[in-house]
Design an enzyme around this catalytic site. Structure first.
Site, PDB file in Angstrom:
ATOM      1  N   ARG A  15       0.986  -1.264   0.405  1.00 30.45           N
ATOM      2  CA  ARG A  15      -0.291  -0.128  -0.374  1.00 30.45           C
ATOM      3  C   ARG A  15       0.631   1.005   0.138  1.00 30.45           C
ATOM      4  NH1 ARG A  15      -3.699  -1.683   5.292  1.00 30.45           N
ATOM      5  NH2 ARG A  15      -2.064  -2.622   6.139  1.00 30.45           N
ATOM      6  N   LYS A  75       1.587   2.096   7.350  1.00 27.94           N
ATOM      7  CA  LYS A  75       1.989   1.258   8.640  1.00 27.94           C
ATOM      8  C   LYS A  75       2.868   1.650   9.008  1.00 27.94           C
ATOM      9  CE  LYS A  75       1.135  -2.233   9.214  1.00 27.94           C
ATOM     10  NZ  LYS A  75      -0.787  -2.403  10.260  1.00 27.94           N
ATOM     11  N   TYR A  94      -1.055   4.367  10.939  1.00 28.52           N
ATOM     12  CA  TYR A  94      -0.882   3.621  11.647  1.00 28.52           C
ATOM     13  C   TYR A  94      -0.240   3.496  12.737  1.00 28.52           C
ATOM     14  CZ  TYR A  94      -5.432   2.185   8.657  1.00 28.52           C
ATOM     15  OH  TYR A  94      -6.241   2.119   8.628  1.00 28.52           O
ATOM     16  N   HIS A  96      -0.309   1.420  15.915  1.00 31.89           N
ATOM     17  CA  HIS A  96      -1.048   0.452  17.216  1.00 31.89           C
ATOM     18  C   HIS A  96       0.706   0.094  18.028  1.00 31.89           C
ATOM     19  CE1 HIS A  96      -3.586  -1.470  14.471  1.00 31.89           C
ATOM     20  NE2 HIS A  96      -2.701  -0.718  13.986  1.00 31.89           N
ATOM     21  N   ASP A 270      -3.027  -6.939  15.428  1.00 31.74           N
ATOM     22  CA  ASP A 270      -2.092  -5.530  15.303  1.00 31.74           C
ATOM     23  C   ASP A 270      -2.126  -4.917  16.711  1.00 31.74           C
ATOM     24  OD1 ASP A 270      -0.948  -4.537  12.970  1.00 31.74           O
ATOM     25  OD2 ASP A 270      -3.532  -4.534  11.943  1.00 31.74           O
TER      26      ASP A 270
END
Length: 372
Positions: A15, A75, A94, A96, A270
């Site tokens: 991505r 990510k 993201y 996490h 995640d």
């Protein structure tokens, strides 16, 4: 604002943080965008398409990080990317952080302002930047589960939908949120016997109305989890507590009581996973076996369908990227409490309460941190 888009470097992550369409919008708003060479190759977008949208394409990630005021990714930053962050720079991606103390330590040390997609909220209480990837992951969970239930891939040898005269597979979905809803949709479409467990009766009512009698709804208790997990051919874990580590709903002893060749898909990986036996895997090596049960715990599932995922993600993130660029990150965060809920780390402080609790670090209220 000068916005930077590096190429994703997590294993099998194709991505990209901004598509050419999103770049064009930023440029139309008067901003500059630098994109690393081949950043969009995984979704079929060439450097030329980014240049046509108004971006400057540069040769290396180092140049993107050096020049950009705000980094937009998909990510969580890997170690080499974290080493390039600097004080005052904004990271929007993201994160996490709850199960990842190493990443948290590096982000705190960087002095950067780090905004996590997964904790940005909406006025209705939803998670608008997590939702599109949860939709993808929920649908992929059933595809992956069906694949690994095949005998050739180590599974029980069960066809998810069965055939006339032979029972379909029993699919158990833990959690009736976005992941669960989309997993249910695909599993029912494939003809499986689907059961969903959730502790919120209103959620179960919504799912009953949406899917009708073919879906079996169960209020989630320890007894219910034990009964249905032991009987299942495929279990999908889709529980989420925003910013916090996922609750361990299925213990090692319960895994040991499941059918040999059954499959668990832990979409919550995640955030640490909701099966006690879960640990992150990759698209290169997606599964492992514990007590005869196949575990699929790929930490970036939507990366397997990057074109669909990248466009879906950009549809959700673009308004927030524009707000941060147009207003400046400080004003945008101060004015929008829902965007501010995404602020996880700011100038060496943890600014999300659930993240701080999970990491055992002091919590600083985000607005206080911004105005200090």
């Amino acid at each position: 604002m000068l916005v930077g888009v590096p190429k994703e470097i997590k294993v099998r992550e194709y991505r990209v943080g901004l598509t050419p369409t999103s770049v064009r919008e930023l440029v139309a708003h008067g901003h500059e965008v630098v994109v690393e060479h081949d950043a969009g190759a995984g979704i079929g977008m060439s450097d030329a398409s980014y240049e046509a949208a108004g971006a400057v394409v540069v040769a290396t990630a180092a140049e993107v990080f050096e020049r950009a005021e705000m980094i937009v990714k998909v990510k969580e930053p890997q170690a080499e990317e974290r080493s390039r962050l600097r004080p005052g720079q904004v990271l929007f991606t993201y994160l996490h952080l709850a199960p990842d103390p190493d990443q948290a330590r590096d982000l705190l040390a960087s002095g950067a302002t780090c905004i996590a997609y997964e904790t940005v909220t909406s006025p209705s209480g939803g998670l608008p930047l997590l939702a599109p990837m949860s939709e993808v992951a929920g649908r992929m969970a059933i595809q992956a589960g069906a694949y690994f239930l095949e005998k050739a891939h180590g599974g029980l040898g069960v066809l998810l939908g069965g055939v006339p005269g032979v029972d379909p597979a029993k699919v158990v979905v833990l959690g009736g949120g976005v992941v669960g809803t989309h997993a249910i949709h695909i599993a029912l479409g494939m003809g499986a016997d689907v059961w969903v467990l959730d502790r919120n009766v209103d959620v179960l009512r919504r799912l009953w109305v949406q899917f009708g009698r073919p879906l079996n709804t169960v209020f989630s208790t320890r007894d219910a989890i034990e009964k249905h997990v032991v009987e299942a051919d495929l279990v999908v874990g889709g529980v989420l507590i925003p910013g916090a580590a996922a609750p361990k709903l299925v213990g090692r002893d319960l895994i040991g009581r499941m059918k040999p060749g059954s499959v668990v898909v832990d979409v919550a990986i995640d955030q640490g996973g909701c099966f006690e036996t879960s640990h992150p895997t990759t698209h290169d090596e997606p599964t492992y076996v514990v007590d005869g049960v196949i575990h699929y715990c790929v930490a970036n599932m939507p990366g397997g369908v990057p074109r669909t995922s990248a466009f879906a993600l950009n549809n959700a993130t673009l308004p927030y990227v524009l707000a941060l660029a147009d207003k400046g990150w400080r004003r945008a965060l101060a004015e929008d409490p829902h965007l501010r809920a995404g602020l996880n780390v700011h100038r060496g402080q943890v600014t999300h309460e659930a993240v701080a609790a999970a990491l055992g670090r002091p919590y600083v209220e985000p607005l206080a941190a911004l105005t200090a």
